[in-house]
Every structure is written in C-alpha cells, then in structure tokens.
Design a protein around this motif. Structure first.
Motif, PDB file in Angstrom:
ATOM      1  N   VAL A 182      -2.339 -22.807  12.680  1.00  0.00           N
ATOM      2  CA  VAL A 182      -2.418 -24.262  12.833  1.00  0.00           C
ATOM      3  C   VAL A 182      -2.660 -25.218  11.555  1.00  0.00           C
ATOM      4  O   VAL A 182      -2.737 -26.225  11.380  1.00  0.00           O
ATOM      5  CB  VAL A 182      -3.560 -24.531  13.788  1.00  0.00           C
ATOM      6  N   THR A 183      -2.758 -24.157  10.382  1.00  0.00           N
ATOM      7  CA  THR A 183      -2.875 -25.098   9.118  1.00  0.00           C
ATOM      8  C   THR A 183      -1.648 -24.841   8.214  1.00  0.00           C
ATOM      9  O   THR A 183      -1.283 -23.731   8.165  1.00  0.00           O
ATOM     10  CB  THR A 183      -4.076 -24.508   8.337  1.00  0.00           C
ATOM     11  N   THR A 184      -0.949 -26.060   7.768  1.00  0.00           N
ATOM     12  CA  THR A 184       0.015 -25.936   6.979  1.00  0.00           C
ATOM     13  C   THR A 184      -0.423 -26.606   5.656  1.00  0.00           C
ATOM     14  O   THR A 184      -0.059 -26.563   4.494  1.00  0.00           O
ATOM     15  CB  THR A 184       1.311 -26.472   7.575  1.00  0.00           C
ATOM     16  N   ASP A 185      -1.654 -27.512   5.727  1.00  0.00           N
ATOM     17  CA  ASP A 185      -2.083 -28.096   4.671  1.00  0.00           C
ATOM     18  C   ASP A 185      -3.120 -27.246   4.132  1.00  0.00           C
ATOM     19  O   ASP A 185      -4.059 -27.005   4.777  1.00  0.00           O
ATOM     20  CB  ASP A 185      -2.769 -29.516   5.158  1.00  0.00           C
ATOM     21  N   SER A 186      -2.893 -27.167   2.613  1.00  0.00           N
ATOM     22  CA  SER A 186      -3.860 -26.350   1.921  1.00  0.00           C
ATOM     23  C   SER A 186      -5.354 -26.696   1.940  1.00  0.00           C
ATOM     24  O   SER A 186      -6.227 -26.033   1.781  1.00  0.00           O
ATOM     25  CB  SER A 186      -3.309 -26.121   0.402  1.00  0.00           C
ATOM     26  N   ARG A 187      -5.522 -27.969   2.226  1.00  0.00           N
ATOM     27  CA  ARG A 187      -6.886 -28.431   2.450  1.00  0.00           C
ATOM     28  C   ARG A 187      -7.682 -27.793   3.312  1.00  0.00           C
ATOM     29  O   ARG A 187      -8.987 -27.742   3.781  1.00  0.00           O
ATOM     30  CB  ARG A 187      -7.065 -30.144   2.581  1.00  0.00           C
ATOM     31  N   TYR A 188      -6.878 -27.111   4.595  1.00  0.00           N
ATOM     32  CA  TYR A 188      -7.680 -26.632   5.646  1.00  0.00           C
ATOM     33  C   TYR A 188      -7.620 -25.014   5.657  1.00  0.00           C
ATOM     34  O   TYR A 188      -7.770 -24.449   6.727  1.00  0.00           O
ATOM     35  CB  TYR A 188      -7.022 -26.975   6.983  1.00  0.00           C
ATOM     36  N   TYR A 189      -6.938 -24.434   4.559  1.00  0.00           N
ATOM     37  CA  TYR A 189      -6.971 -22.945   4.616  1.00  0.00           C
ATOM     38  C   TYR A 189      -8.329 -22.395   4.992  1.00  0.00           C
ATOM     39  O   TYR A 189      -9.248 -22.793   4.013  1.00  0.00           O
ATOM     40  CB  TYR A 189      -6.178 -22.577   3.330  1.00  0.00           C
ATOM     41  N   THR A 190      -8.358 -21.413   5.426  1.00  0.00           N
ATOM     42  CA  THR A 190      -9.581 -20.689   5.373  1.00  0.00           C
ATOM     43  C   THR A 190      -9.466 -19.444   4.511  1.00  0.00           C
ATOM     44  O   THR A 190      -8.426 -18.953   4.178  1.00  0.00           O
ATOM     45  CB  THR A 190     -10.046 -20.113   6.883  1.00  0.00           C
ATOM     46  N   ILE A 191     -10.799 -18.723   4.238  1.00  0.00           N
ATOM     47  CA  ILE A 191     -10.705 -17.775   3.150  1.00  0.00           C
ATOM     48  C   ILE A 191      -9.832 -16.523   3.655  1.00  0.00           C
ATOM     49  O   ILE A 191      -9.105 -15.996   2.778  1.00  0.00           O
ATOM     50  CB  ILE A 191     -12.045 -17.544   2.807  1.00  0.00           C
ATOM     51  N   VAL A 192     -10.223 -16.109   4.939  1.00  0.00           N
ATOM     52  CA  VAL A 192      -9.467 -14.913   5.154  1.00  0.00           C
ATOM     53  C   VAL A 192      -7.819 -14.967   5.197  1.00  0.00           C
ATOM     54  O   VAL A 192      -7.222 -13.909   4.625  1.00  0.00           O
ATOM     55  CB  VAL A 192      -9.871 -14.580   6.627  1.00  0.00           C
ATOM     56  N   MET A 193      -7.527 -16.045   5.664  1.00  0.00           N
ATOM     57  CA  MET A 193      -5.996 -16.329   5.516  1.00  0.00           C
ATOM     58  C   MET A 193      -5.472 -16.621   4.145  1.00  0.00           C
ATOM     59  O   MET A 193      -4.340 -16.082   3.777  1.00  0.00           O
ATOM     60  CB  MET A 193      -5.495 -17.411   6.438  1.00  0.00           C
ATOM     61  N   GLY A 194      -6.382 -17.100   3.461  1.00  0.00           N
ATOM     62  CA  GLY A 194      -6.124 -17.529   1.972  1.00  0.00           C
ATOM     63  C   GLY A 194      -5.898 -16.283   1.346  1.00  0.00           C
ATOM     64  O   GLY A 194      -5.007 -16.070   0.254  1.00  0.00           O
ATOM     65  N   ILE A 195      -6.612 -15.170   1.351  1.00  0.00           N
ATOM     66  CA  ILE A 195      -6.634 -14.136   0.820  1.00  0.00           C
ATOM     67  C   ILE A 195      -5.250 -13.418   0.971  1.00  0.00           C
ATOM     68  O   ILE A 195      -4.600 -12.941   0.055  1.00  0.00           O
ATOM     69  CB  ILE A 195      -7.687 -13.091   1.073  1.00  0.00           C
ATOM     70  N   LYS A 196      -4.633 -13.480   1.962  1.00  0.00           N
ATOM     71  CA  LYS A 196      -3.272 -12.862   2.291  1.00  0.00           C
ATOM     72  C   LYS A 196      -2.391 -13.575   1.603  1.00  0.00           C
ATOM     73  O   LYS A 196      -1.286 -12.986   0.968  1.00  0.00           O
ATOM     74  CB  LYS A 196      -3.118 -13.249   3.935  1.00  0.00           C
ATOM     75  N   ARG A 197      -2.498 -15.106   1.473  1.00  0.00           N
ATOM     76  CA  ARG A 197      -1.527 -15.891   0.665  1.00  0.00           C
ATOM     77  C   ARG A 197      -1.772 -15.486  -0.519  1.00  0.00           C
ATOM     78  O   ARG A 197      -0.564 -15.286  -1.484  1.00  0.00           O
ATOM     79  CB  ARG A 197      -2.182 -17.381   0.921  1.00  0.00           C
TER      80      ARG A 197
END
Lengths: 282, 352
Positions: free
Chosen positions: A222-237
C-alpha cells in the motif's frame, strides 16, 4: 519444581546457554557489521570485534538514509513503523475488548452468530485476503496513508477471543453487585472490567505491537510514497541494490535500529506482560 | 426501613418450567425473614427476583408499597450480600464500600461519614486500605456486609452469605448478622439451605420446596407445628419421625386417641419420645434398639419398629445393647397427624 541435583542444574544451564548463543549470535554479527566500513564484510572474512565506524554508520542512516536505494532516513521509517504498530495495537485492543464485552455480557439476537463470524475470520489471515483488501483500500483512496497502513489490520479475532475467555472467568456476581451498586453497562465496563483486564491488555499490547512492527507484505503493497515506508520493508529495500554490493554495514545499522523499539516495549512492559500470561487476578 | 410485599410471584425459565410457582409473602418493617429449603427449591431465584437480577414472569414485588417488579436493581433501594462476596478485586476495601455511594452521587462528606460508621460497626477500620485478596474469608464477609450497610438501603438481601465460611466462623458470623440486623432494624431477606442457620436467625421462616411455599411462620411455630410432611422432615435435627398409622396402631393406647379424618401418617419429634415412663398419660411403643450414637451430652438412639426406624434424642449415654427390646413413651400431644396424599396436617385447615 524445586530440585537440588547439581548435574541437572549444570545440564539445564548448558542447554539454556547454547540456546541463547544460537539465537544471539546472528544479532551479534549484525551489530559487528554495523560498526565497520562498507568493505569489511565483502572481503569474505567476517570480523568478530567491533570496528571504528559505528557512529558514522548510525548517524548516516538516521539522518540521511541511503539515497541510492531510494530509502528515506531511518528516523522517518522508525516513526512510521511506530505509528503503525501503535495504531494497530491500540486499535485492536480497543475494538476487541468492546466486542468481547458485547458478546459476553449482552443478550442480543444473533449473539452466537456474531461470535462465530468473528471467530471464522481467524482462518483468513491478511495474506489470504490480501488482493480484495488491497482493492478495497485502493478504492477508498487510502493508499499511501497511515489509515491504509493500519485499518485493514486492526480487526482482531484473536484478541476478541482472548478477552472473551477472560471475561468468562469473571464471576457473574461481580456484575450483579455492580448493578445493585448502581453501575450501568458503561460504568461497569470502565470501573470494573477495564481495571481487571489491565494485565491482559498489557500482555496483548506487547504481542500486538510486535505484530504491527514486523508487518512486511502489507506496507510493501500500500505504500509507494517513501514518506510512508516502514522500517521492516525499508530494510529490504536497502539490501536490494541493483548493480553494486549492498552496503551491509549500513543495512545492519538499520537492522539494529529497527530492533530497538520492540525490545524497549518488551523491557518496559515485561513485568505486566509476564503477569498477564501466568496470573489471573482474583 | 421498609415493608416488602410479594404477590403471586412466578418465575419460569424458557416456557413452562416453573422455578417459582406463585409466592405470596409480606415482610413487615424491620423483620428478618429467612427463606429456607433444599437446593433447587427456588429460594435463591426468589431472592434474585426481589433484587432485580432475575426478571419476573408474573406477579408483583412491592417495596414500601411501590411495585418494583420491572425496576433496575439500583432503583429498588436494596443492598445484597452475595455468597462469594463479589468484592471488586482491584479496589481497596474503602473503594468497595464507596463505589455504590459514588455512583449515586452521594456527597463526599456523607460518604466518609458512612464508611467510617460502617467500618466501626464491623471492626474493619484497619483494613480499609487493603485489597480484598489480602483479607481472610471472615474479613471479606464483613466487607461485603459493610458494602450493604453504607448504602443504608430499605432492605438487605442475603444470598447464602455464610456458606463459604468454615463451621466455627459461620456460627460466629451468624450471631453477628443477627445482632447487626437487630441494631439497624433493616428489613432483611436471607436465603440459606442450612435449617439450623434458618432457625436461629429468623423472625419468621419461609420454608420452600419445589418452587412453592410450604409454610411461613416463626421458628417455633414451624418446629412445633409443621404444616406439611416436607417441613416436618426438613426442619429439626434429627428430622421428625414419620410413622404410618398402621404401624402406630400396634402401640398401647394409640387406638383410643381421637385422630382427625384422613390421617395416615403420624409424626413425632426425636426429643418428645422418651425411654423412661413419664408422668401422665402416654402412648407406649415396643421396638428393638438398632444403634446408639453418642454425641457428647446426649445420644441419638435408633429404634426399629415393625420395619420403621425411629430416631430419639436421649440424655446422657444409656446402657442399651443393640437388639435389645425397648419401650418408648410419648405423650398424645406429641403426635402430629398428616395425610400422605396431600402431604398436609390433618388437624388444621389447609393453609392458603
């Protein structure tokens, strides 16, 4: 079990220590990695002692992030994750305690049906219903918002069920005494049930906070805008860089930071949490 | 301070199972009424209907002349003491006492005054800041009573309040409840299955069985003149001996007695049968000693009489061998005539 057998004591300690070591070693390795420069782990021989770059790495991740991976600074993702985990935990507890109250203490038509419908949703975890849920959230225009991140995850059959079981153990006379004492349904809920559920709420809060914190698939969708990234998915990125080796030191710094809030919640609520699991206050 | 009137009160669960089958009872101001009967006789249901915790199927409940059958428990101006005390576990004793008053918006000064007063009456002052789980059973019982007292209600309702206490404490609390009720002069309904508790506490007893009132009367009336076979066998320890008339016919002097019509069972209290020939006219039965149970200052003597067993209460420890033939004497006034089919006394008009 109180036993005094030295051999057994030593054996149990060995088993426990080995268990802790197995669990803790990767965490330790991650911490070591986060204190070295980018090349230290690429050489194939992993260092076992902390390196000199700890402050640099953490400061970089917290403030500016890893722009090459398209990820925002870690502090923003930490805040997003905290908002998401808190909203989910508090929302789940609030909704489930109220619905359990309704199911246990009120006689309304289709009461059992309502309970079983809630119960059946247990069999449909987020992953199973993810496509229809995504469609609904998208149609409601809740993509890239905190509402979209949290609301679909809030309804909780498990928590409702736990509260129901707890309420069933509270003697009916308590409710009757409250009625004679002039407490209406809302007063009874606020003055008697809520305080009695305190330890249960604390235990559930810890579990649900971590549940919300580790959500990966849903925020990814549900997030494509980096302002709403959460940390767990961010780590993958962070770890998925296309052409070059990932900056493992920076990724691991983010990992260490991501671990802190859940650990903090557990430490702060440990006393209540354990009480809630082992003791019923009566 | 109140009167309670129950008019043809009925309770049915799910259609036609009647738990309470039309009870009429009027309780005078300041009276302590004990509802007594075996489990499942409807006494607790009746009490809970008065409290407003069970709905009323039909009939009226009047407290001070006002019909409250449909009112919420809180609107009935009653206070209840529960069997398991039902203290709020997360509140201190003070919190427990105050809760009902706070909900009613009683002014702070008034709450403090009443709590202090109740704590003095019940001697729970030092425990006011403790939680219920830190109290013993007897202390919890006192707090539960205190919660009722501070409300200064029209009526107290007690639902087997002593059955969770050990035997010694039960006797002690029983006396205290009696004293307290005398002192406060609050109209009270008290449910118990213990007939001894019922006898010692009650101004009047209501003996119930199978959802019906068997007899209403003072403890002495109920003991001396049980209205039905059920009451005769329920009240008194050991229970009244009930002997068929044809067995009694073998007794000397029995056939000369004028018996009311339809009498086919004779009841005799264990303490009205004696083994020494008494003064005056008496009926003499011949039986065999079955068993002698010594219980301290007196003994229970089991005597077999043409296949029936009678229990007598005799003073001391008489020297009687098992199987010995023995003569039993009873004054004619000790005979309680009953009819088996109706279950009622035959020497008085049936009670309404």
């Amino acid at each position: 079990m109180v036993e005094n057998r030295p051999v057994l004591n030593i054996l149990t300690h060995v088993v426990l220590i080995v268990g802790v070591a197995i669990v803790a070693f990767p965490v330790y390795l991650a911490f070591i990695a986060s204190t070295h420069d980018a090349n230290a782990f690429a050489r194939g021989l992993a260092p076992m002692l902390p390196g000199p770059h700890m402050i640099d790495n953490y400061a970089q991740m917290l403030t500016s992030g890893l722009s090459s991976a398209g990820a925002p600074p870690v502090w923003l993702m930490l805040i997003n994750s905290t908002i998401m985990a808190l909203t989910i935990a508090i929302g789940k507890i609030a909704i489930s305690i109220i619905s359990a109250y309704a199911i246990v203490y009120f006689r309304f038509p289709f009461r059992l049906l309502a309970f079983w419908m809630i119960f059946i949703t247990l069999m449909l975890p987020v992953e199973v219903r993810i496509m229809p849920t995504f469609k609904v959230v998208a149609d409601l225009g809740m993509l890239n918002s905190y509402a979209g991140l949290t609301i679909p995850l809030i309804a909780s059959a498990t928590a409702t069920f736990l509260f129901r079981q707890f309420f069933l153990t509270i003697p009916d006379e308590l409710m009757e005494a409250a009625r004679v004492d002039g407490a209406g349904p809302l007063k009874f809920f606020r003055d008697i049930l809520l305080p009695l559920s305190r330890t249960n709420i604390a235990a559930l809060f810890v579990i649900l906070f971590i549940y919300g914190w580790v959500q990966y698939l849903w925020p990814l969708l549900v997030t494509t805008d980096s302002r709403y990234y959460t940390i767990v998915m961010g780590i993958k990125r962070l770890a998925a860089s296309a052409d070059a080796d990932p900056y493992w030191n920076l990724v691991m710094a983010a990992v260490m930071l991501a671990m802190l809030p859940p650990v903090l919640v557990i430490i702060l609520m440990q006393r209540l949490f354990v009480k809630g699991l082992v003791e019923t206050e009566k | 301070m109140a009167t309670i009137n129950l008019v043809d009160l009925q309770k049915s669960y799910g259609g036609n199972v009647l738990a309470v089958k039309g009870v009429n009872l009027s309780v005078a101001d300041g009276e302590l009424i004990v509802l007594v009967g075996p489990s499942g006789c409807g006494k607790s249901t009746l009490l809970r209907m008065v409290a407003g915790l069970e709905s009323v199927t039909s009939g009226r409940i009047e407290i001070n002349g006002r019909d409250v059958a449909k009112a919420e428990p809180a609107e009935r101006d009653i206070a209840m003491v529960f069997q398991n005390y039902a203290l709020y576990p997360h509140m201190t004793v003070r919190g427990n006492l105050e809760y009902g008053l706070k909900n009613r918006g009683t002014p702070r000064a008034e709450i403090d005054r009443r709590v202090k007063e109740a704590a003095e009456i019940l001697e729970i002052g030092p425990m006011l800041d403790r939680k219920p789980r830190e109290l013993s059973g007897g202390q919890r019982q006192r707090v539960a009573m205190g919660r009722a007292i501070v409300r200064e209600p029209s009526a107290f309702l007690f639902d087997e309040p002593l059955s969770n206490l050990d035997a010694k404490l039960r006797v002690q609390m029983r006396v205290e409840i009696r004293k307290l009720q005398r002192r406060l002069k609050t109209t009270s309904l008290y449910v118990t299955h213990d007939q001894l508790e019922a006898m010692t506490l009650a101004d009047r007893l209501v003996v119930m069985n199978g959802g019906l009132v068997e007899q209403i009367g003072t403890p002495t009336e109920v003991y001396d003149r049980p209205a039905t076979l059920f009451v005769a066998s329920f009240i008194g320890s050991p229970p009244m001996n009930l002997i068929p008339v044809d067995v009694m016919a073998q007794a000397e002097g029995f056939s000369a007695l004028p018996l009311p019509p339809d009498t086919d069972i004779i009841g005799m209290r264990a303490d009205q049968l004696v083994i020494e020939p008494p003064q005056g006219e008496s009926i003499v039965l011949h039986g065999q000693v079955e068993l002698l149970e010594p219980i301290g200052s007196e003994s229970h003597l089991h005597v077999s009489l043409a296949g029936q067993t009678l229990v007598l209460r005799v003073p001391g420890r008489p020297d009687l061998a098992d199987g010995a033939t023995i003569k039993l004497y009873a004054p004619p006034s000790a005979m309680h005539p009953f009819n088996r089919a109706t279950g009622r006394r035959t020497d008085s008009p049936p009670q309404a």
